[in-house]
Design an enzyme around this catalytic site. Structure first.
Site, PDB file in Angstrom:
ATOM      1  N   HIS A  85      49.045  50.839  32.268  1.00  0.00           N
ATOM      2  CA  HIS A  85      48.643  49.422  32.337  1.00  0.00           C
ATOM      3  C   HIS A  85      48.913  48.780  30.977  1.00  0.00           C
ATOM      4  CE1 HIS A  85      46.709  49.032  36.312  1.00  0.00           C
ATOM      5  NE2 HIS A  85      46.390  50.294  36.170  1.00  0.00           N
ATOM      6  N   GLU A 129      45.825  55.312  36.610  1.00  0.00           N
ATOM      7  CA  GLU A 129      47.074  54.943  37.274  1.00  0.00           C
ATOM      8  C   GLU A 129      48.325  55.033  36.401  1.00  0.00           C
ATOM      9  OE1 GLU A 129      45.652  51.976  40.744  1.00  0.00           O
ATOM     10  OE2 GLU A 129      45.655  51.038  38.775  1.00  0.00           O
ATOM     11  N   ASP A 181      45.713  44.609  29.609  1.00  0.00           N
ATOM     12  CA  ASP A 181      46.407  45.066  30.820  1.00  0.00           C
ATOM     13  C   ASP A 181      47.742  44.344  30.823  1.00  0.00           C
ATOM     14  OD1 ASP A 181      47.002  45.951  33.590  1.00  0.00           O
ATOM     15  OD2 ASP A 181      44.862  46.399  33.650  1.00  0.00           O
TER      16      ASP A 181
HETATM   17  C1  ACM Z   1      41.196  50.875  38.615  1.00  0.00           C
HETATM   18  O1  ACM Z   1      40.749  50.200  39.544  1.00  0.00           O
HETATM   19  N1  ACM Z   1      42.506  51.049  38.504  1.00  0.00           N
HETATM   20  C2  ACM Z   1      40.339  51.517  37.644  1.00  0.00           C
END
Ligand code: ACM
Ligand code: ZN
Length: 634
Positions: free
Chosen positions: A262, A318, A185
């Protein structure tokens, strides 16, 4: 006195006396009969294992190190523990199921697999309860779900091998069978990739210790050799040791490599695979660039070498998709592939990565956003933005693992926020976790048959230390374990809570940091006990509608006497979407001219998830409902 009353009641209801003796096992087994006798373990009790060699070795090793040493099998053993695999087991469909029969002479576990024997052994260990006496029982048991998981985010704050092994020990005792590691991440790349050493020489380190300081400080990386470098990563040897240790406890470790978003730590290491080539790192990789796929696939090759798990988690959540709209390579890709929007561009990447994983005999699992633009044909969806994603996937014949934020996000507060370390948001006490049913009958079997499991997730933005991470996990993971294993009809909070306390006490005595359930403050009192006031039950008119995601009690919300609880997501808070300078007018009709001495309302702000205070609140009064006088502005 209480015991006498209950006994009298049992007689009245005609309950057989034998049922008075219950077992104290968590997760609660599916079918239990208890009799009056006991089997006593002595130094002469033997352990006999009749199973394939690899399972036999694992099971013996586990019993020796985690329970007690038994005498070698022999004719003279007065009592014996027997674990044996059988071809089939009546009434048990799951390969993880088992039958346990305890008589004064022997405790016998039968199962069709080593995993089943392991779970029977776990039940046996709990029945012995650190002592020498095992109650005479007959248990036929199997899990409700095949996927019972925990996710640990080691990117936002790195957690080392020893911490992970310690959690695996606890998970195994609760019959959890999946450990999902969020390895990558923005905040740090946490797995050694031999082909790309820069990932862990650079992107695994940062100048700041905590995630909060790091984001506030501009989210930059450091060289491993810098004097102030904080972070770390699992070497491939570490990861292999974790995989082996987990496998010895019948737990599969699922690696997560985040894409297409991410991914700042990846694009800071290889700026050429982001659309902008920004050396600071972009959230999304460039989907138009072939080099992106080359690097991702090379990384996945090494990851698959280390992790034999069928599932490879590719994140997928996201994505900003912003840079894709202005990128020549992304445009070219969209034209060539006939993709009509950036959702389809994301879907192109997920499809292509799925094909790659499938070609290596693996399956793709990702967060529910992987459905945007069209779901890849064999993908499994992990539902986190509520349950809708998982249900939609299940309806279309895809497997789904349920992990909705409102029940399974263990980074939420587990008690009144003022009594707790700062958490990301939300209020998720143990009882609320336990109340979750991932596959309610109301969905129908066409849907529920595709819901294969549940997972508890610990994100660690606000969880900087190992001790704190444990504190967030336990006891809430105990509830996830029981939801995953025990038939819904047998689950009850009243039965679970005392057993959870006992597991928690036991864990504490083994050096785990566990939230103190006995000292729980509980939900905000004003949100559960209605207050009397002049507006109680009066009609409320809104000039703009509230947002349908936050209906609360609709028109009754502001005048039902109840305040919001500790979480904006608890169904008590009403939310409004921000639309420029638009004002929200709320008119309460008191029906007649009334003396008012106090006006109160609660507002909440949690900037992380985008929950904001109004910029101002104006209170006006009127005698005729037409002409209003402002009495204060706050
Ligand atoms: C997440 O909580 N963005 C999977
Ligand atoms: Zn691009």
């Amino acid at each position: 006195m209480k015991i006498l009353t209950l006994a009298a009641l049992a007689v009245l209801l005609g309950m057989p006396a034998a049922n008075a003796r219950t077992v104290d096992v968590t997760p609660l087994p599916a079918q239990v009969t208890v009799a009056d006798g006991n089997m006593i373990i002595t130094s002469a009790t033997s352990l006999v294992i009749d199973a394939p060699a690899e399972d036999a070795a694992r099971l013996r090793d586990y019993a020796d190190t985690e329970w007690r040493r038994f005498a070698p099998a022999g004719k003279k053993s007065p009592t014996a523990i027997e674990l044996k695999t059988v071809k089939r087991l009546d009434g048990v469909d799951s390969p993880e199921g088992y039958r346990l029969t305890v008589t004064p002479r022997a405790a016998t576990v039968e199962a069709t697999t080593g995993a089943g024997l392991f779970y029977g052994l776990q039940t046996l260990i709990q029945l012995a309860d650190s002592g020498d006496t095992i109650p005479e029982v007959a248990i036929t048991d199997s899990p409700r779900f095949g996927y019972r998981g925990m996710m640990l985010d080691i990117s936002r704050h790195y957690r080392d091998k020893d911490f992970i092994l310690k959690q695996i020990d606890a998970l195994a005792r609760l019959k959890i069978n999946r450990l999902h590691l969020h390895l990558t991440d923005a905040a740090g790349w946490r797995i050694e990739i031999k082909r790309y050493p820069r990932l862990t020489e650079y992107a695994a380190w940062r100048p700041e210790l905590t995630w909060k300081e790091w984001t506030d400080g501009g989210a930059r990386y450091a060289e491993a050799s810098d004097f102030n470098a904080h972070g770390g990563f699992l070497t491939q040897d570490d990861a292999r040791e974790i995989v082996r240790y987990a496998a010895d406890r019948y737990i599969t470790v699922i690696p997560e490599i985040e894409m297409p978003s991410h991914s700042e730590e990846l694009t800071a290491t290889f700026p050429e695979i982001s659309c902008t080539h920004n050396p600071k790192g972009e959230p999304d990789v460039c989907v138009g660039n072939e080099q992106t796929f080359e690097i991702l696939q090379n990384i996945l090759d090494e990851v698959m070498e280390i992790f034999p798990s069928e599932y490879i988690h590719i994140g997928g959540d996201e994505a900003s998709k912003k840079a894709w709209k202005e990128c020549d390579l992304c445009s070219k890709r969209m034209t060539e592939e006939g993709l009509k929007d950036v959702d389809q561009l994301q879907s192109y990447l997920i499809h292509r990565i799925e094909q790659y994983l499938n070609s290596k005999g693996r399956s793709l699992i990702g967060w529910d956003e992987i459905m945007e633009g069209g779901l890849a044909p064999n993908a499994t969806v992990m539902s986190w933005r509520g349950t809708e994603g998982g249900i939609k996937a299940a309806r279309s014949g895809h497997q789904a693992v349920m992990s909705p934020g409102g029940y399974c996000y263990l980074d939420s507060y587990q008690d009144a926020p003022a009594t707790q370390p700062v958490a990301i948001s939300g209020y998720l006490p143990l009882e609320r976790v336990y109340s979750y049913d991932p596959a309610p009958d109301s969905l129908g079997t066409d849907v529920t048959r595709w819901i294969t499991g549940i997972q508890g997730n610990l994100w660690t933005e606000y969880v900087p230390t190992a001790q704190h991470a444990e504190y967030m996990l336990w006891p809430r993971m105990i509830a996830i374990a029981e939801i995953g294993w025990t038939p819904q009809a047998l689950r009850s909070w009243d039965s679970f809570r005392p057993r959870a306390l006992k597991v928690a006490d036991n864990m504490r005595s083994h050096g785990y940091t566990v939230f103190d359930l006995r000292g729980e403050a509980g939900n905000r009192r004003q949100s559960t006990r209605p207050a009397e006031h002049l507006a109680r039950g009066k009609k409320v008119t809104y000039n703009v509608p509230w947002w349908s995601n936050y209906n609360a009690a609709r028109e009754a919300t502001l005048t039902d006497g109840l305040r919001g609880g500790w979480s904006y997501g608890d169904g008590r808070w009403q939310g409004f979407l921000h639309r420029g300078d638009q004002r929200v007018d709320v008119t309460i009709d008191l029906e007649k001219v009334t003396d008012i001495t106090y006006v109160g309302a609660d507002f909440m702000q949690i900037t992380g998830p985008g929950v904001w205070f109004p910029s101002k609140v104006e209170i006006s009064v009127s005698d005729d409902g037409k002409n209003f006088t402002t009495i204060t502005t706050i």
